[in-house]
Design a protein around this motif. Sequence first.
Motif, PDB file in Angstrom:
ATOM      1  N   HIS A  58      17.427   2.714  13.834  1.00 30.78           N
ATOM      2  CA  HIS A  58      16.258   2.389  14.908  1.00 30.78           C
ATOM      3  C   HIS A  58      16.237   0.929  15.141  1.00 30.78           C
ATOM      4  N   LEU A  59      16.480   0.704  16.468  1.00 30.48           N
ATOM      5  CA  LEU A  59      16.437  -0.622  16.840  1.00 30.48           C
ATOM      6  C   LEU A  59      15.377  -1.295  16.765  1.00 30.48           C
ATOM      7  N   MET A  60      14.207  -0.833  16.971  1.00 30.85           N
ATOM      8  CA  MET A  60      12.982  -1.344  16.688  1.00 30.85           C
ATOM      9  C   MET A  60      12.674  -1.970  15.428  1.00 30.85           C
ATOM     10  N   ALA A  61      13.222  -1.349  14.141  1.00 30.57           N
ATOM     11  CA  ALA A  61      13.073  -1.728  12.869  1.00 30.57           C
ATOM     12  C   ALA A  61      14.142  -2.907  12.707  1.00 30.57           C
ATOM     13  N   LEU A  62      15.008  -2.960  13.157  1.00 34.37           N
ATOM     14  CA  LEU A  62      15.911  -4.189  13.171  1.00 34.37           C
ATOM     15  C   LEU A  62      15.238  -5.236  13.819  1.00 34.37           C
ATOM     16  N   HIS A  63      14.795  -5.159  14.899  1.00 34.97           N
ATOM     17  CA  HIS A  63      14.107  -6.212  15.642  1.00 34.97           C
ATOM     18  C   HIS A  63      12.844  -6.677  14.764  1.00 34.97           C
ATOM     19  N   SER A  64      12.027  -5.963  14.091  1.00 35.72           N
ATOM     20  CA  SER A  64      11.024  -6.446  13.494  1.00 35.72           C
ATOM     21  C   SER A  64      11.483  -7.171  12.100  1.00 35.72           C
ATOM     22  N   GLY A  65      12.476  -6.503  11.743  1.00 36.42           N
ATOM     23  CA  GLY A  65      13.056  -7.104  10.204  1.00 36.42           C
ATOM     24  C   GLY A  65      12.154  -6.853   9.041  1.00 36.42           C
ATOM     25  N   THR A  66      11.033  -6.051   9.309  1.00 38.94           N
ATOM     26  CA  THR A  66      10.097  -6.106   8.177  1.00 38.94           C
ATOM     27  C   THR A  66      10.043  -4.626   7.471  1.00 38.94           C
ATOM     28  N   VAL A  67      10.719  -3.816   8.041  1.00 35.11           N
ATOM     29  CA  VAL A  67      10.713  -2.428   7.538  1.00 35.11           C
ATOM     30  C   VAL A  67      11.995  -1.892   7.134  1.00 35.11           C
ATOM     31  N   GLY A  68      12.239  -0.778   6.482  1.00 31.60           N
ATOM     32  CA  GLY A  68      13.471   0.048   6.283  1.00 31.60           C
ATOM     33  C   GLY A  68      14.709  -0.784   5.811  1.00 31.60           C
ATOM     34  N   ASP A 116      20.199  -3.709   3.717  1.00 33.88           N
ATOM     35  CA  ASP A 116      21.454  -3.328   3.379  1.00 33.88           C
ATOM     36  C   ASP A 116      22.564  -3.010   4.418  1.00 33.88           C
ATOM     37  N   LEU A 117      21.737  -2.869   5.539  1.00 37.03           N
ATOM     38  CA  LEU A 117      22.930  -2.710   6.826  1.00 37.03           C
ATOM     39  C   LEU A 117      23.606  -4.087   6.524  1.00 37.03           C
ATOM     40  N   VAL A 155      31.968  -3.723  10.244  1.00 34.04           N
ATOM     41  CA  VAL A 155      30.945  -2.766  10.410  1.00 34.04           C
ATOM     42  C   VAL A 155      30.014  -3.307  11.496  1.00 34.04           C
ATOM     43  N   LEU A 156      29.811  -2.285  12.562  1.00 29.50           N
ATOM     44  CA  LEU A 156      28.913  -2.791  13.769  1.00 29.50           C
ATOM     45  C   LEU A 156      27.576  -2.045  13.571  1.00 29.50           C
ATOM     46  N   VAL A 157      26.688  -2.213  14.398  1.00 29.59           N
ATOM     47  CA  VAL A 157      25.350  -1.645  14.654  1.00 29.59           C
ATOM     48  C   VAL A 157      25.409  -1.221  16.031  1.00 29.59           C
ATOM     49  N   TYR A 158      25.254   0.046  16.208  1.00 33.53           N
ATOM     50  CA  TYR A 158      25.148   0.549  17.828  1.00 33.53           C
ATOM     51  C   TYR A 158      23.710  -0.345  18.458  1.00 33.53           C
ATOM     52  N   LEU A 207      19.626 -11.834  16.252  1.00 28.14           N
ATOM     53  CA  LEU A 207      19.979 -11.035  14.649  1.00 28.14           C
ATOM     54  C   LEU A 207      21.185 -11.201  14.172  1.00 28.14           C
ATOM     55  N   PRO A 208      21.239 -11.065  12.726  1.00 23.31           N
ATOM     56  CA  PRO A 208      22.464 -11.405  12.016  1.00 23.31           C
ATOM     57  C   PRO A 208      23.463 -10.102  11.971  1.00 23.31           C
ATOM     58  N   PHE A 209      23.548  -9.358  13.119  1.00 21.42           N
ATOM     59  CA  PHE A 209      24.362  -8.251  13.132  1.00 21.42           C
ATOM     60  C   PHE A 209      25.242  -8.349  14.522  1.00 21.42           C
ATOM     61  N   THR A 210      26.375  -7.602  14.326  1.00 19.20           N
ATOM     62  CA  THR A 210      27.154  -7.650  15.314  1.00 19.20           C
ATOM     63  C   THR A 210      27.005  -6.065  16.068  1.00 19.20           C
TER      64      THR A 210
END
Length: 352
Positions: A5-15, A19-20, A34-37, A44-47
């Motif tokens: 869920h992209l909203m969760a990644l953007h908030s960074g405060t839940v979920g 671990d991802l 490892v990528l994130v869709y 954000l620190p993800f690819t």
Amino acid sequence: MFAYHLMALHSGTVGSAQDLYQYTQVAKDLGHEVLVYGPPDLSLPFTFSLDLAAVDALVFVFEWTTHLRDGDRLDFARFVTKVPRERRIVIDCDGAYNDPISANGDHNHRDAALSRRWTEVCDSLSSKICQPTLRPLRSNVIPFLFYGFNPKRAEPYEAESKEYGMMYVGHSKLRWSAMERVLRAVEPVREQVGRLAVVGHGWDALPPWAAAMRIEEAFYTDYAYLQKLGVEIFPPIRFEHVIPWMSRAVFNPVLLRPIFQRLQLVTPRLFETVSASTIPLLTMDDAEHVRQIYGEEIMELILPDEHPERRILDCVRHPERYVGILKDIRRHLAGQHSHTRRLKELIKIVES
């Protein structure tokens, strides 16, 4: 690739954001990526990537919803046409891939129709459904704990630098009964414990989305009691700051929702708290489940039913007694529950 869920990644405060991120780091050491869709986001620190052409496996990480973002029907159409079914996995983090279950006012579904709908969505995506428990209820579910411990993030215990006696970092959702048990243990020795704090949504007021989602009761707390004990309340923090905030206190309680205890699920906090420069104080009822995760030494860090205030006071007055126990637990987790080990297990599931 993880689909989350992209909203969760953007908030960074839940979920599961932390671990991802850890999976993306350990993958490099194992020769993987490892990528994130999702669309690119440099904040954000993800690819991120929307390209499924070169994806070897697609892992859906479902918590409170099976949606990824607004207008995600086209995304799911891409998933099922671009990635073979046998290379898709579902991680059912909250135990929703079950019949309706309730425990002490908590539940995984409001009714049977919602349970069926969740099951149908998961089954439509994959035949490999995983849950972070060692004892799934359904025979077709694969036990895979998903969350893990990163020994490189473990901070040494420094008793002299503590601003707080107790700190809890996490939202109040369905955790008041567990928190109240801890606070009732603190109350008889309140003056000796020092400052108390909680960090997260719902401790002093309902989160803005609770009413729209019809989950107001999930965020119940006794705010008057929190005020009586002088508990300081802070807003949510991003996942990068969780361990440093925990490290500001002598001890941090480890709380689980009642339904998570019933299903023996693990969560990020079970491992993050042990990484912090703090004494983790567990409140779970199932001692065998706790022992299986942490090892035999953890029994000294469970809040007892009889005279729990004595354990609280001992942590505050003699934290050095628990440092050796914490080191032993960390060694156990590093060997049995590292993200490197988790990723290897995940690859085996993909290839099975």
